[in-house]
Design a protein around this motif. Structure first.
Motif, PDB file in Angstrom:
ATOM      1  N   ILE A  15      28.705  13.070 -14.393  1.00 38.66           N
ATOM      2  CA  ILE A  15      27.783  12.156 -13.815  1.00 38.66           C
ATOM      3  C   ILE A  15      26.669  12.228 -14.697  1.00 38.66           C
ATOM      4  O   ILE A  15      25.763  13.446 -14.901  1.00 38.66           O
ATOM      5  CB  ILE A  15      27.416  12.563 -12.465  1.00 38.66           C
ATOM      6  N   PRO A  18      20.637   9.719 -13.057  1.00 41.71           N
ATOM      7  CA  PRO A  18      19.635   8.635 -13.358  1.00 41.71           C
ATOM      8  C   PRO A  18      18.506   8.897 -14.036  1.00 41.71           C
ATOM      9  O   PRO A  18      18.090   8.074 -14.606  1.00 41.71           O
ATOM     10  CB  PRO A  18      19.525   7.915 -12.214  1.00 41.71           C
ATOM     11  N   THR A  40      22.190   8.404  -4.301  1.00 38.61           N
ATOM     12  CA  THR A  40      22.691   7.398  -5.559  1.00 38.61           C
ATOM     13  C   THR A  40      23.933   7.942  -6.102  1.00 38.61           C
ATOM     14  O   THR A  40      24.717   7.209  -6.164  1.00 38.61           O
ATOM     15  CB  THR A  40      21.409   7.097  -6.507  1.00 38.61           C
ATOM     16  N   ARG A  41      23.929   9.235  -6.292  1.00 41.02           N
ATOM     17  CA  ARG A  41      25.097   9.755  -6.973  1.00 41.02           C
ATOM     18  C   ARG A  41      26.245   9.707  -5.930  1.00 41.02           C
ATOM     19  O   ARG A  41      27.382   9.484  -6.494  1.00 41.02           O
ATOM     20  CB  ARG A  41      24.735  11.284  -7.317  1.00 41.02           C
ATOM     21  N   ARG A  44      27.682   6.214  -5.936  1.00 41.45           N
ATOM     22  CA  ARG A  44      28.456   5.757  -7.186  1.00 41.45           C
ATOM     23  C   ARG A  44      29.611   6.459  -7.274  1.00 41.45           C
ATOM     24  O   ARG A  44      30.384   6.071  -7.885  1.00 41.45           O
ATOM     25  CB  ARG A  44      27.233   6.119  -8.227  1.00 41.45           C
ATOM     26  N   HIS A  45      29.713   7.748  -6.819  1.00 38.80           N
ATOM     27  CA  HIS A  45      30.987   8.455  -7.147  1.00 38.80           C
ATOM     28  C   HIS A  45      31.323   9.029  -5.576  1.00 38.80           C
ATOM     29  O   HIS A  45      31.120  10.414  -5.587  1.00 38.80           O
ATOM     30  CB  HIS A  45      30.646   9.734  -8.186  1.00 38.80           C
ATOM     31  N   VAL A  65      27.602  -3.569  -9.138  1.00 39.88           N
ATOM     32  CA  VAL A  65      26.225  -2.713  -8.814  1.00 39.88           C
ATOM     33  C   VAL A  65      25.504  -2.311 -10.094  1.00 39.88           C
ATOM     34  O   VAL A  65      26.158  -1.741 -11.164  1.00 39.88           O
ATOM     35  CB  VAL A  65      26.857  -1.394  -8.000  1.00 39.88           C
ATOM     36  N   ASP A  66      24.378  -2.669 -10.177  1.00 39.30           N
ATOM     37  CA  ASP A  66      23.406  -2.087 -11.396  1.00 39.30           C
ATOM     38  C   ASP A  66      22.836  -0.754 -10.838  1.00 39.30           C
ATOM     39  O   ASP A  66      21.972  -0.778 -10.265  1.00 39.30           O
ATOM     40  CB  ASP A  66      22.312  -3.304 -11.456  1.00 39.30           C
ATOM     41  N   TRP A  67      23.505   0.270 -11.337  1.00 38.94           N
ATOM     42  CA  TRP A  67      23.325   1.678 -10.930  1.00 38.94           C
ATOM     43  C   TRP A  67      21.938   2.104 -11.443  1.00 38.94           C
ATOM     44  O   TRP A  67      21.533   3.211 -11.008  1.00 38.94           O
ATOM     45  CB  TRP A  67      24.405   2.825 -11.298  1.00 38.94           C
ATOM     46  N   GLN A  68      21.443   1.585 -12.706  1.00 46.40           N
ATOM     47  CA  GLN A  68      20.136   1.869 -12.979  1.00 46.40           C
ATOM     48  C   GLN A  68      19.001   1.291 -12.128  1.00 46.40           C
ATOM     49  O   GLN A  68      17.969   1.859 -11.959  1.00 46.40           O
ATOM     50  CB  GLN A  68      19.999   1.273 -14.448  1.00 46.40           C
ATOM     51  N   ALA A  70      19.800   0.479  -8.738  1.00 47.76           N
ATOM     52  CA  ALA A  70      20.079   0.952  -7.350  1.00 47.76           C
ATOM     53  C   ALA A  70      19.235   1.957  -6.769  1.00 47.76           C
ATOM     54  O   ALA A  70      18.698   1.563  -5.617  1.00 47.76           O
ATOM     55  CB  ALA A  70      21.591   1.512  -7.424  1.00 47.76           C
ATOM     56  N   GLU A 110      34.504   1.177  -7.590  1.00 45.25           N
ATOM     57  CA  GLU A 110      33.531   1.429  -7.229  1.00 45.25           C
ATOM     58  C   GLU A 110      33.113   0.787  -5.823  1.00 45.25           C
ATOM     59  O   GLU A 110      33.759  -0.103  -5.312  1.00 45.25           O
ATOM     60  CB  GLU A 110      32.173   0.854  -7.873  1.00 45.25           C
TER      61      GLU A 110
END
Length: 192
Positions: A15, A18, A40-41, A44-45, A65-68, A70, A110
């Protein structure tokens, strides 16, 4: 995706945090809300809470999803309602326990993470695809709602739902047909 080997020899996703590439004000801004990066982690996971995914693919009908971005959106929406990240993570943990108790695995891929804004109403909706029947999904969602109400978890503005994985359309139609047949057998008025 980078993989790393853990103690028992299994490979798991590495992982990327971010904040690994952040510095100064940006890092400070995200850390003002305790638990935000952990939430957030977890989103995402989800396999880290829900266990190994099945081979069935997640429903990917939503936007990627834009994880940056989010963590910023999560913070903004949760702060609007005064909801703590820990409460959202508790809700997800209860959902994971329900899935394990029912013997249901999550689908590979996801979750769907939607940020809704309608006339001053902000809400985060998380849809996690599971490898289950439509009836199981409905039962698990009902159980999650019941537990949330029973435990009085303050999660305003944050909703979590189980959904069918890829190819679940036929199961939905079959479930609806069973309900209509049951309603007719019980002579329930479906029109009114």
């Amino acid at each position: 995706m980078k993989m790393m080997v853990i103690e028992d020899g299994r490979e798991v996703p590495f992982i990327v945090h971010p904040t690994d590439e952040m510095a100064g004000e940006e890092w400070f801004e995200l850390n003002r809300m305790p638990g935000l990066l952990a939430l957030t982690r977890l989103l995402r996971h989800p396999e880290f809470d829900f266990g190994e995914p099945s081979e069935r693919r997640a429903d990917d009908s939503g936007d990627a999803v834009d994880w940056q971005r989010a963590p910023y959106e999560l913070r903004r929406y949760l702060a609007y309602w005064g909801t703590r990240c820990g409460d959202a993570m508790l809700l997800i943990g209860i959902a994971a326990n329900i899935a394990r108790r029912h013997g249901v695995r999550i689908c590979r891929g996801e979750p769907s993470l939607n940020f809704l804004w309608e006339e001053g109403l902000m809400s985060i909706v998380v849809d996690l695809s599971v490898d289950a029947s439509c009836d199981q999904v409905e039962l698990m969602n009902d159980e999650l709602l019941d537990m949330t109400l029973f435990l009085d978890i303050p999660h305003r503005g944050f909703s979590f739902y189980f959904t069918l994985g890829e190819g679940g359309e036929e199961d939905i139609e079959a479930s609806l047909a069973r309900r209509v047949a049951t309603a007719r057998d019980l002579e329930v008025d479906l029109e009114g």
